[in-house]
Scaffold this active site. Structure first.
Site, PDB file in Angstrom:
ATOM      1  N   HIS A  28       0.835  -1.214   0.000  1.00  0.00           N
ATOM      2  CA  HIS A  28       0.000   0.000   0.000  1.00  0.00           C
ATOM      3  C   HIS A  28       0.855   1.244   0.000  1.00  0.00           C
ATOM      4  O   HIS A  28       2.052   1.180   0.180  1.00  0.00           O
ATOM      5  CB  HIS A  28      -0.919   0.002   1.225  1.00  0.00           C
ATOM      6  CG  HIS A  28      -1.603  -1.300   1.443  1.00  0.00           C
ATOM      7  ND1 HIS A  28      -1.090  -2.280   2.250  1.00  0.00           N
ATOM      8  CD2 HIS A  28      -2.733  -1.805   0.921  1.00  0.00           C
ATOM      9  CE1 HIS A  28      -1.878  -3.333   2.223  1.00  0.00           C
ATOM     10  NE2 HIS A  28      -2.885  -3.089   1.423  1.00  0.00           N
ATOM     11  N   ASP A  51      -1.265 -12.098  -0.488  1.00  0.00           N
ATOM     12  CA  ASP A  51      -1.420 -12.349   0.951  1.00  0.00           C
ATOM     13  C   ASP A  51      -2.791 -11.981   1.493  1.00  0.00           C
ATOM     14  O   ASP A  51      -3.242 -12.560   2.470  1.00  0.00           O
ATOM     15  CB  ASP A  51      -0.285 -11.716   1.781  1.00  0.00           C
ATOM     16  CG  ASP A  51       0.027 -10.282   1.392  1.00  0.00           C
ATOM     17  OD1 ASP A  51      -0.792  -9.661   0.691  1.00  0.00           O
ATOM     18  OD2 ASP A  51       1.097  -9.790   1.789  1.00  0.00           O
ATOM     19  N   TYR A  69      -6.480   3.021  -8.423  1.00  0.00           N
ATOM     20  CA  TYR A  69      -5.021   3.109  -8.338  1.00  0.00           C
ATOM     21  C   TYR A  69      -4.325   1.950  -9.038  1.00  0.00           C
ATOM     22  O   TYR A  69      -3.197   2.073  -9.505  1.00  0.00           O
ATOM     23  CB  TYR A  69      -4.538   3.280  -6.897  1.00  0.00           C
ATOM     24  CG  TYR A  69      -4.655   2.079  -5.977  1.00  0.00           C
ATOM     25  CD1 TYR A  69      -3.980   0.888  -6.245  1.00  0.00           C
ATOM     26  CD2 TYR A  69      -5.399   2.148  -4.804  1.00  0.00           C
ATOM     27  CE1 TYR A  69      -4.075  -0.200  -5.384  1.00  0.00           C
ATOM     28  CE2 TYR A  69      -5.492   1.068  -3.942  1.00  0.00           C
ATOM     29  CZ  TYR A  69      -4.827  -0.112  -4.246  1.00  0.00           C
ATOM     30  OH  TYR A  69      -4.915  -1.177  -3.408  1.00  0.00           O
TER      31      TYR A  69
HETATM   32  N1  LIG Z   1      -7.475  -1.085  10.348  1.00  0.00           N
HETATM   33  C1  LIG Z   1      -6.940  -1.814   9.362  1.00  0.00           C
HETATM   34  N2  LIG Z   1      -7.718  -2.211   8.326  1.00  0.00           N
HETATM   35  C2  LIG Z   1      -7.183  -2.970   7.343  1.00  0.00           C
HETATM   36  C3  LIG Z   1      -5.819  -3.323   7.323  1.00  0.00           C
HETATM   37  C4  LIG Z   1      -5.024  -2.871   8.424  1.00  0.00           C
HETATM   38  O1  LIG Z   1      -3.800  -3.136   8.500  1.00  0.00           O
HETATM   39  N3  LIG Z   1      -5.613  -2.136   9.422  1.00  0.00           N
HETATM   40  N4  LIG Z   1      -5.304  -4.084   6.302  1.00  0.00           N
HETATM   41  C5  LIG Z   1      -6.077  -4.220   5.071  1.00  0.00           C
HETATM   42  C6  LIG Z   1      -5.626  -5.394   4.298  1.00  0.00           C
HETATM   43  S1  LIG Z   1      -4.190  -5.264   3.390  1.00  0.00           S
HETATM   44  C7  LIG Z   1      -6.324  -6.559   4.259  1.00  0.00           C
HETATM   45  S2  LIG Z   1      -5.732  -7.865   3.313  1.00  0.00           S
HETATM   46  C8  LIG Z   1      -7.567  -6.712   5.010  1.00  0.00           C
HETATM   47  C9  LIG Z   1      -7.592  -8.030   5.787  1.00  0.00           C
HETATM   48  O2  LIG Z   1      -8.877  -8.344   6.148  1.00  0.00           O
HETATM   49  P1  LIG Z   1      -9.149  -9.777   6.793  1.00  0.00           P
HETATM   50  O3  LIG Z   1      -8.280 -10.793   6.157  1.00  0.00           O
HETATM   51  O4  LIG Z   1     -10.598 -10.033   6.788  1.00  0.00           O
HETATM   52  O5  LIG Z   1      -8.668  -9.474   8.283  1.00  0.00           O
HETATM   53  P2  LIG Z   1      -7.878 -10.280   9.401  1.00  0.00           P
HETATM   54  O6  LIG Z   1      -7.790  -9.291  10.487  1.00  0.00           O
HETATM   55  O7  LIG Z   1      -6.642 -10.919   8.941  1.00  0.00           O
HETATM   56  O8  LIG Z   1      -8.852 -11.465   9.818  1.00  0.00           O
HETATM   57  C10 LIG Z   1     -10.211 -11.288  10.163  1.00  0.00           C
HETATM   58  C11 LIG Z   1     -10.582 -12.117  11.346  1.00  0.00           C
HETATM   59  O9  LIG Z   1     -10.145 -13.455  11.185  1.00  0.00           O
HETATM   60  C12 LIG Z   1      -9.938 -13.986  12.472  1.00  0.00           C
HETATM   61  N5  LIG Z   1      -9.169 -15.242  12.390  1.00  0.00           N
HETATM   62  C13 LIG Z   1      -7.839 -15.439  12.433  1.00  0.00           C
HETATM   63  N6  LIG Z   1      -7.547 -16.772  12.338  1.00  0.00           N
HETATM   64  C14 LIG Z   1      -8.732 -17.420  12.235  1.00  0.00           C
HETATM   65  C15 LIG Z   1      -9.122 -18.791  12.107  1.00  0.00           C
HETATM   66  O10 LIG Z   1      -8.308 -19.696  12.064  1.00  0.00           O
HETATM   67  N7  LIG Z   1     -10.449 -19.061  12.025  1.00  0.00           N
HETATM   68  C16 LIG Z   1     -11.390 -18.086  12.061  1.00  0.00           C
HETATM   69  N8  LIG Z   1     -12.672 -18.446  11.962  1.00  0.00           N
HETATM   70  N9  LIG Z   1     -11.067 -16.799  12.183  1.00  0.00           N
HETATM   71  C17 LIG Z   1      -9.760 -16.461  12.262  1.00  0.00           C
HETATM   72  C18 LIG Z   1      -9.288 -12.866  13.226  1.00  0.00           C
HETATM   73  O11 LIG Z   1      -9.495 -13.018  14.618  1.00  0.00           O
HETATM   74  C19 LIG Z   1      -9.963 -11.651  12.655  1.00  0.00           C
HETATM   75  O12 LIG Z   1     -11.003 -11.168  13.492  1.00  0.00           O
HETATM   76  O13 LIG Z   1      -7.751  -5.664   5.964  1.00  0.00           O
HETATM   77  C20 LIG Z   1      -7.544  -4.375   5.391  1.00  0.00           C
HETATM   78  N10 LIG Z   1      -7.999  -3.387   6.331  1.00  0.00           N
HETATM   79  N1  LIG Z   2       1.161 -12.078  10.758  1.00  0.00           N
HETATM   80  C1  LIG Z   2       0.549 -11.542   9.698  1.00  0.00           C
HETATM   81  N2  LIG Z   2       1.274 -10.909   8.769  1.00  0.00           N
HETATM   82  C2  LIG Z   2       0.652 -10.343   7.710  1.00  0.00           C
HETATM   83  C3  LIG Z   2      -0.741 -10.431   7.532  1.00  0.00           C
HETATM   84  C4  LIG Z   2      -1.492 -11.116   8.533  1.00  0.00           C
HETATM   85  O1  LIG Z   2      -2.717 -11.235   8.439  1.00  0.00           O
HETATM   86  N3  LIG Z   2      -0.809 -11.647   9.597  1.00  0.00           N
HETATM   87  N4  LIG Z   2      -1.326  -9.838   6.426  1.00  0.00           N
HETATM   88  C5  LIG Z   2      -0.522  -9.665   5.231  1.00  0.00           C
HETATM   89  C6  LIG Z   2      -1.181  -8.738   4.288  1.00  0.00           C
HETATM   90  S1  LIG Z   2      -2.753  -9.128   3.749  1.00  0.00           S
HETATM   91  C7  LIG Z   2      -0.562  -7.657   3.770  1.00  0.00           C
HETATM   92  S2  LIG Z   2      -1.370  -6.709   2.579  1.00  0.00           S
HETATM   93  C8  LIG Z   2       0.832  -7.316   4.164  1.00  0.00           C
HETATM   94  C9  LIG Z   2       1.158  -5.858   4.145  1.00  0.00           C
HETATM   95  O2  LIG Z   2       2.491  -5.716   4.462  1.00  0.00           O
HETATM   96  P1  LIG Z   2       3.378  -4.617   3.711  1.00  0.00           P
HETATM   97  O3  LIG Z   2       3.163  -4.719   2.258  1.00  0.00           O
HETATM   98  O4  LIG Z   2       4.765  -4.760   4.220  1.00  0.00           O
HETATM   99  O5  LIG Z   2       2.738  -3.304   4.355  1.00  0.00           O
HETATM  100  P2  LIG Z   2       2.307  -1.912   3.715  1.00  0.00           P
HETATM  101  O6  LIG Z   2       1.508  -1.232   4.747  1.00  0.00           O
HETATM  102  O7  LIG Z   2       1.659  -2.045   2.423  1.00  0.00           O
HETATM  103  O8  LIG Z   2       3.707  -1.168   3.578  1.00  0.00           O
HETATM  104  C10 LIG Z   2       3.735   0.081   3.005  1.00  0.00           C
HETATM  105  C11 LIG Z   2       5.060   0.763   3.268  1.00  0.00           C
HETATM  106  O9  LIG Z   2       5.165   1.856   2.374  1.00  0.00           O
HETATM  107  C12 LIG Z   2       5.374   3.047   3.110  1.00  0.00           C
HETATM  108  N5  LIG Z   2       4.713   4.143   2.389  1.00  0.00           N
HETATM  109  C13 LIG Z   2       3.394   4.440   2.415  1.00  0.00           C
HETATM  110  N6  LIG Z   2       3.126   5.489   1.627  1.00  0.00           N
HETATM  111  C14 LIG Z   2       4.281   5.868   1.079  1.00  0.00           C
HETATM  112  C15 LIG Z   2       4.646   6.932   0.182  1.00  0.00           C
HETATM  113  O10 LIG Z   2       3.834   7.747  -0.251  1.00  0.00           O
HETATM  114  N7  LIG Z   2       5.968   6.978  -0.188  1.00  0.00           N
HETATM  115  C16 LIG Z   2       6.904   6.117   0.284  1.00  0.00           C
HETATM  116  N8  LIG Z   2       8.140   6.237  -0.152  1.00  0.00           N
HETATM  117  N9  LIG Z   2       6.584   5.139   1.161  1.00  0.00           N
HETATM  118  C17 LIG Z   2       5.302   5.027   1.554  1.00  0.00           C
HETATM  119  C18 LIG Z   2       4.834   2.794   4.469  1.00  0.00           C
HETATM  120  O11 LIG Z   2       5.398   3.660   5.411  1.00  0.00           O
HETATM  121  C19 LIG Z   2       5.179   1.317   4.661  1.00  0.00           C
HETATM  122  O12 LIG Z   2       6.490   1.203   5.111  1.00  0.00           O
HETATM  123  O13 LIG Z   2       1.040  -7.852   5.493  1.00  0.00           O
HETATM  124  C20 LIG Z   2       0.917  -9.239   5.509  1.00  0.00           C
HETATM  125  N10 LIG Z   2       1.406  -9.697   6.777  1.00  0.00           N
HETATM  126 MO   LIG Z   3      -3.639  -7.296   2.458  1.00  0.00          MO
END
Ligand SMILES: Nc1nc2c(c(=O)[nH]1)N[C@H]1C(S)=C(S)[C@@H](COP(=O)(O)OP(=O)(O)OC[C@H]3O[C@@H](n4cnc5c(=O)[nH]c(N)nc54)[C@H](O)[C@@H]3O)O[C@H]1N2
Ligand SMILES: Nc1nc2c(c(=O)[nH]1)N[C@H]1C(S)=C(S)[C@@H](COP(=O)(O)OP(=O)(O)OC[C@H]3O[C@@H](n4cnc5c(=O)[nH]c(N)nc54)[C@H](O)[C@@H]3O)O[C@H]1N2
Ligand SMILES: [Mo+4]
Ligand code: SF4
Ligand code: SF4
Ligand SMILES: [Ca+2]
Ligand SMILES: [Ca+2]
Lengths: 284, 856
Positions: B135, B165, B396
């Site tokens: 992002h 992911d 985007y």
């Molecule tokens: N505030 C906020 N919003 C976001 C993001 C963020 O970083 N912050 N990230 C964004 C991104 S990139 C994504 S991909 C989406 C992700 O959105 P989601 O993938 O839907 O979010 P998660 O928080 O990974 O998981 C949702 C729920 O799954 C539950 N969970 C975990 N393991 C299990 C399991 O084994 N079984 C069951 N039944 N439930 C389980 C967790 O407790 C959680 O409440 O969110 C987006 N929105």
């Molecule tokens: N344990 C666990 N790990 C997870 C997940 C989970 O459910 N559990 N979810 C996964 C998922 S779905 C996702 S999407 C990934 C996300 O993981 P990442 O892809 O690593 O996270 P982002 O938030 O997309 O990282 C964006 C980076 O870009 C920088 N940035 C933002 N805007 C700008 C800008 O305008 N200019 C510059 N130069 N930099 C900028 C931010 O400061 C940040 O460092 O995490 C994954 N990791």
């Molecule tokens: Mo994601």
């Protein structure tokens, strides 16, 4: 004359913190002369969110209580202040005037709600000033209302008679009424935070297999008197809310056609999950 | 009246008014509409009328944005590691240890441009790795998919192949049952809000917490709608090990299976439906194939084990009685399945060792209930509002100014409207993001691609190094989140600290995470400090029509509200400055400024039919009029349910992927819902992890697996409620004072780990004690949050701390910053896919003994 009030619905608050963050956004690094000096970057929560869990797995309720300056009509902070450092405005808002309040730590201690924060760097007592500078500039609601996604915080400008009517109509309460401070911040569904919740599940044999028993009637009895009654849901679950913590012994009486009546005695301390109550098939 | 000027900006957590006075941002607020803005829609359901609030909403991680804009951790000047000398000693092993000194932009740009030329000259094709997070601060032109892709293509680079992911189990699994590769295994969602409200009687939230994750970019737009569920008397069930924030708001039945065991519950639900006849037999007969094999497996005809509610009890810990009650209600009542935070996919459960099974079994449940039947579909009020998506405005992911016809949505969505110089990356080498450390340290990596064009795109295995390419010698990193977001993240620390990487440049806004492992740091600015244009939740690409999560379609001119802080610059400007040194400035910018490009995108869209450039520039936003009741889109999948040609406004799948006739049927080989997946049969019919008919296989890291005695707690790490990944965490941001986010202990803000009351008691842990959570991969200090919102045996900490703060040697010691991903496994969900299983993670928790070393 119309004055400002806040109504906070506890049932609609889910601790998203937007209100607190909006307050931080408004006051951190901003100065509003006569209303507020800037808030420190970290450490103050002029709207604080107090979270509470009621019950345990699998029956739980998570409640959040937003707490802020109540803009009391009979404000202890006003009495504690020296040289007019706390002002009660005609529109109901209580302001700790930053220019006059320096060093007056007793203002922090005087507030029964813990709503005044001490700014160590500026040696200032600070509280949420109801966004008075914005309302004065024509805003119709405070930033906490504007940013609340569930509409849990309503800003109202009404006269006191109208407010009294709303209190009666919506069953509004204030925090610590016994303190006699006459808050202008009112709460709806405050019982969700202050009272106890109990629940349980009803199960029983159906053709030899244990099943959730939906539609069972559950009566809550205290001292031989029925205090509440409900019906189990799809999962055989039931709950009673709004009970007083530590209110003593109760008896649950459960009835479902085809089953022998069930009962459970319990003593209510805090919110509780009473477990699975298994009925036996009736003799017939 | 107070001397402020009101600008408009936009973020991952919603658009906002920005009040500026004297060159300084004073406040950020949601946008409140006026009578000049188009009216809102209404939905009539069950005798009631519903219309959304006339404003946009903001997520907490955006409400706090002023505090991160003016963070003391902002990078304000270019910097050089003190012991890095491009012409002498590089001291690569000191990355993460040595300090930095301020240098001029000239010096910084000279070094970076010089290194780009040097590594190409000395090592050849592929030696530069270009990489970014998932992002960016918002804006169609400033986004990395736009300006960074263009720059990287311009210099030629080894691409870091992200695994899907967010989608994992849906992409690698569910998709083979029903297609939708262009959505990475998520179904269409058109007009589902109205259908749910009018027809559905129950909603099952399964691994879904939209009140926390906001459907990614939709702030609290779905919140008011979900509050309507109560007015409509719709029953609600939450299946989640954590009593999540959606449950907190709307209530309902809570079922908390042991993490990663959900497929067992799904099989048992199917068992009840099969034995009691509670499924859509006509749909199954006419629209699906392979049902008998699925049924045989469920009933135990194949392996002698009926997948009954009793059977699942031992796996999930949920009583047979409750699963039967759920299955019966679901089978009898018209039910929406809200899977994951989007409702039609995602969900923490899809990021686990059983993630593929989970998504597949859920898909099969919907295959039994007749997806597309009135009141039966995917969703939980998040996607599918009745707004007008025919109005053209790109997202985007549609490529912006990238010129990248292969790696973005440009070719299908924008190029025709906004022709531009095409760009191509001449290097074909790729490294899977989760294996960057192995690629650098061991010189080897392989993976399966994230490619949505067709079901078979994911089968094309690739390896590193690619034929005739140089190993990676230089890394150009945009942002620095990986230590908080990537699995087993101590690996990344180790990879940075070696001279196998000769040069690392990091382009970041804040001094945190990986930025502290670079040789040269280039200070980027936020979106408040540059021009851009975008739409609320307008992603395009794989999340096409994601705007239907919003209550209104809002298109924004993102004003340059203030000048960039310090000497920071927009990413576009930094790339342009480098391009100048490489003789590529005209190629990079086509001679246009950022504002010129904004105007060009405005002209390419449908905006000029409704609002003049001048008005748009001034007002800063435009609300696209909603569809009136008579002209709303057909409900998703209704065409399939009724056996008609596809009639929703979705340009997928590609024509070649219709098996019989264009617009007829799903993308599968048969055009039907396949309980037995032909694509998997063709790929590897004997893959035990991904057989053509989904089967139950326990997680490879969970109860009963190796080391369970030493690490008896299952850690789930969902997405952080108060930060957007690392964005808004740390940085002395206002969210750090939220006790659910970080807790102040002895003057330090610690990340939060949630633990069940009994589990805490057994370890002598009290609320807000300082604890160590650890396994063989790492150790992290956290504040204990003692709770009953988790069953025993499960612990919960959000992923994505921005702060990596080892108390000893980086990579080899306990971290007090909160990088929970140090503990998660690097192992892919399954052998023949490249996916994260972060939620399959065993740990132990104890009061901290004061030691810095990791156990090893
Ligand atoms: N505030 C906020 N919003 C976001 C993001 C963020 O970083 N912050 N990230 C964004 C991104 S990139 C994504 S991909 C989406 C992700 O959105 P989601 O993938 O839907 O979010 P998660 O928080 O990974 O998981 C949702 C729920 O799954 C539950 N969970 C975990 N393991 C299990 C399991 O084994 N079984 C069951 N039944 N439930 C389980 C967790 O407790 C959680 O409440 O969110 C987006 N929105
Ligand atoms: N344990 C666990 N790990 C997870 C997940 C989970 O459910 N559990 N979810 C996964 C998922 S779905 C996702 S999407 C990934 C996300 O993981 P990442 O892809 O690593 O996270 P982002 O938030 O997309 O990282 C964006 C980076 O870009 C920088 N940035 C933002 N805007 C700008 C800008 O305008 N200019 C510059 N130069 N930099 C900028 C931010 O400061 C940040 O460092 O995490 C994954 N990791
Ligand atoms: Mo994601
Ligand atoms: S903004 Fe509203 S819902 Fe959120 S914490 Fe404040 S009162 Fe509660
Ligand atoms: S809540 Fe406290 S600070 Fe506010 S008016 Fe009442 S006494 Fe004064
Ligand atoms: Ca040196
Ligand atoms: Ca095909």
């Amino acid at each position: 004359m119309k004055k400002w009030n806040l109504i906070i619905d506890v049932a609609k608050c889910f601790n998203c913190n937007n209100c607190a963050l909006a307050v931080h956004d408004e006051y951190y690094d901003n100065e509003f002369p006569g209303i507020a000096a800037s808030m420190p970057r970290l450490g103050h929560r002029w709207i604080d969110l107090i979270q509470r869990e009621r019950g345990v797995y699998p029956l739980i309720d998570v409640v959040t209580l937003p707490v802020t300056c109540n803009h009391c009509d009979d404000a202890p902070c006003l009495k504690a202040a020296r040289n007019g450092a706390v002002e009660k405005r005609a529109d109901g808002i209580v302001v700790i005037v930053p220019e006059k309040a320096k060093g007056q730590r007793q203002i922090v201690e005087s507030c029964p709600y813990g709503a005044v924060w001490w700014n160590e760097e500026k040696k200032l007592p600070q509280a949420w000033p109801f966004d008075a500078h914005l309302l004065d500039a024509g805003w119709t609601k405070v930033r906490a209302s504007q940013s609340c996604p569930t509409d849990a915080i309503r800003t109202l400008k009404v006269d006191d008679a109208e407010m009294r009517r709303l209190v009666a109509e919506e069953g509004l309460q204030v925090l610590q009424p016994e303190a006699g401070t006459k808050p202008r911040v009112y709460y709806k569904n405050l019982d969700r935070f202050t009272k106890a919740l109990v629940g349980g599940s009803v199960a029983g044999p159906v053709s030899g297999t244990e099943e959730c028993l939906a539609g069972a009637s559950v009566a809550l009895v205290q001292g031989g008197r029925k205090v509440a009654e409900t019906v189990t849901d799809t999962f055989g679950d039931f709950r009673f809310d709004g009970l007083d913590e530590g209110s003593g012994g109760y008896r649950l009486e459960i009835r479902k056609p085809g089953f022998a009546p069930g009962a459970l005695d319990f003593t209510l301390g805090q919110s509780a999950y009473l477990g699975v109550i298994t009925l036996t098939a009736s003799a017939a | 009246p107070d001397g402020t000027t009101r600008f408009v900006s936009h973020t991952n957590g919603g658009p906002m008014f920005v009040y500026v006075k004297g060159g300084k941002v004073i406040r950020l607020t949601p946008i409140e509409f006026t009578d000049e803005d188009a009216p809102s829609w209404t939905i009539k359901a069950k005798g009631k009328t519903f219309t959304p609030p006339r404003k946009t909403t903001l997520a907490p991680h955006s409400t706090c944005h002023k505090s991160t804009l003016y963070s003391p951790d902002r990078l304000l000047y270019p910097m050089k590691r003190v012991d890095f000398d491009p012409n002498g000693e590089r001291n690569c092993e000191n990355r993460g240890i040595s300090g930095y000194e301020r240098i001029s932009w000239d010096e910084a740009l000279d070094i970076v441009a010089g290194e780009i030329k040097r590594v190409k000259r000395e090592h050849g094709q592929g030696a530069i790795m270009g990489t970014h997070g998932s992002h960016h601060t918002w804006g169609n032109l400033g986004y990395y998919i736009s300006s960074a892709f263009k720059f990287f293509n311009t210099i030629g680079y080894t691409k870091v192949a992200h695994n899907p992911d967010s989608w994992e189990g849906w992409y690698w699994g569910a998709m083979h049952h029903f297609g939708y590769s262009m959505r990475l295994g998520q179904t269409e969602t058109y007009n589902c809000v109205e259908d749910l409200m009018q027809e559905a009687e129950m909603v099952v939230f399964w691994s879904a917490d939209p009140e926390t994750t906001s459907g990614s970019y939709a702030a609290f737009e779905g919140t008011s709608r979900r509050q309507w569920l109560k007015d409509l008397d719709i029953e609600v069930v939450h299946i989640d090990p954590y009593y999540n924030n959606t449950a907190t708001l709307i209530g309902g039945k809570w079922l908390a299976p042991k993490p990663g065991t959900d497929p067992a519950m799904a099989f048992a639900i199917a068992h009840v439906w099969l034995t009691e006849g509670l499924y859509d037999k006509k749909f199954v007969a006419e629209r699906t194939v392979g049902f008998d094999k699925w049924a045989d497996y469920i009933l135990g005809k194949e392996d002698g084990t009926p997948k009954s509610p009793e059977w699942q009890e031992a796996e999930t810990g949920i009583s047979a009685r409750e699963v039967r009650a759920l299955a019966r209600q679901w089978g009898k009542k018209k039910t929406y399945l809200g899977a994951g935070g989007w409702g039609n996919g995602h969900g923490g459960a899809c990021r686990s060792a059983t993630g593929i099974q989970w998504a597949r079994t859920l898909a099969c449940l919907m295959g039994m209930q007749g997806m597309g039947r009135p009141g039966v579909n995917y969703g939980h009020m998040q996607w599918g509002t009745p707004i007008d998506i025919r109005f053209f405005f790109p997202g985007y992911a549609d490529g912006g100014l990238s010129g990248d016809l292969e790696g973005t949505g440009l070719a299908i969505s924008l190029y025709q409207r906004m022709p531009q110089l095409p760009t191509y990356n001449t290097a074909t080498q790729k490294v899977p993001r989760l294996q960057i450390p192995e690629a650098i340290l061991e010189g080897k990596a392989e993976g399966y691609p994230w490619d949505g064009k067709t079901l078979e795109g994911q089968f094309r295995k690739f390896s590193y190094p690619a034929a005739g390419h140089s190993p990676v010698k230089m890394m150009y990193k945009i942002g620095g989140a990986s230590l908080g977001t990537m699995n087993d993240s101590n690996r990344y620390v180790k990879a940075y600290r070696t001279d196998k990487l000769e040069f690392v440049v990091n382009q970041s806004i804040w001094f945190e995470g990986e930025a502290k492992f670079a040789d040269i740091i280039l200070p980027a600015c936020t979106q408040f400090e540059r021009w851009d244009i975008s739409e609320f939740g307008g992603t395009g690409g794989y999340a096409l029509h994601g705007q239907t999560q919003m209550n209104h379609r809002v298109i924004l001119l993102q004003h340059k509200c203030i000048e960039p802080l310090g000497e920071s610059k927009s990413d576009f400007q930094i790339f342009l400055d480098l391009s100048c040194r490489l003789g590529l400035s005209a190629y990079f910018s086509e001679g246009q400024t950022e504002l010129d490009w904004v105007k060009r995108m405005f002209d390419s869209s449908d905006l000029p039919k409704h609002i003049s450039w001048k008005q748009f520039l001034k007002r800063g936003y435009f609300v696209v009029p909603a569809l009136d009741e008579k002209h709303r889109d057909p409900v998703a999948l209704r065409w399939f349910y009724e056996g008609r040609k596809k009639d929703v406004p979705e340009p997928h799948p590609l024509p070649a992927d219709y098996s019989q006739e264009f617009l007829n049927g799903l993308q599968t080989q048969t055009g039907k819902f396949e309980f037995e997946c032909n694509s998997l049969k063709r790929f590897d019919a004997n893959d035990p992890e991904r057989p053509p008919v989904v089967k139950y296989l326990r997680s490879w890291e969970g109860p009963g697996t190796e080391n369970y005695d030493r690490f008896p707690l299952q850690l789930i790490s969902p997405h952080s409620r108060f930060s957007y990944h690392t964005m808004s965490d740390g940085k002395q941001s206002a969210v750090n004072d939220i006790k659910e986010h970080r807790v102040l202990i002895d003057g330090y803000y610690y990340w939060v780990l949630r633990i069940n009351e009994e589990d805490a008691k057994a370890r002598g842990i009290k609320h807000h004690d300082l604890i160590k959570v650890f396994n063989d991969r790492g150790g992290v200090l956290c504040a204990a949050h003692v709770t009953n919102r988790l069953p025993q045996g499960a612990v919960h900490a959000y992923e994505s701390s921005a702060v990596y703060d080892p108390i000893g040697e980086p990579g080899y010691s306990v971290d007090r910053g909160g990088c929970i991903n140090q503990l998660t496994p690097k192992r892919s969900i399954a052998k023949k896919v490249t996916g994260t299983a972060a939620n399959s993670c065993l740990v132990q928790v104890e009061l901290w003994d004061g030691k810095a070393e990791l156990i090893q």
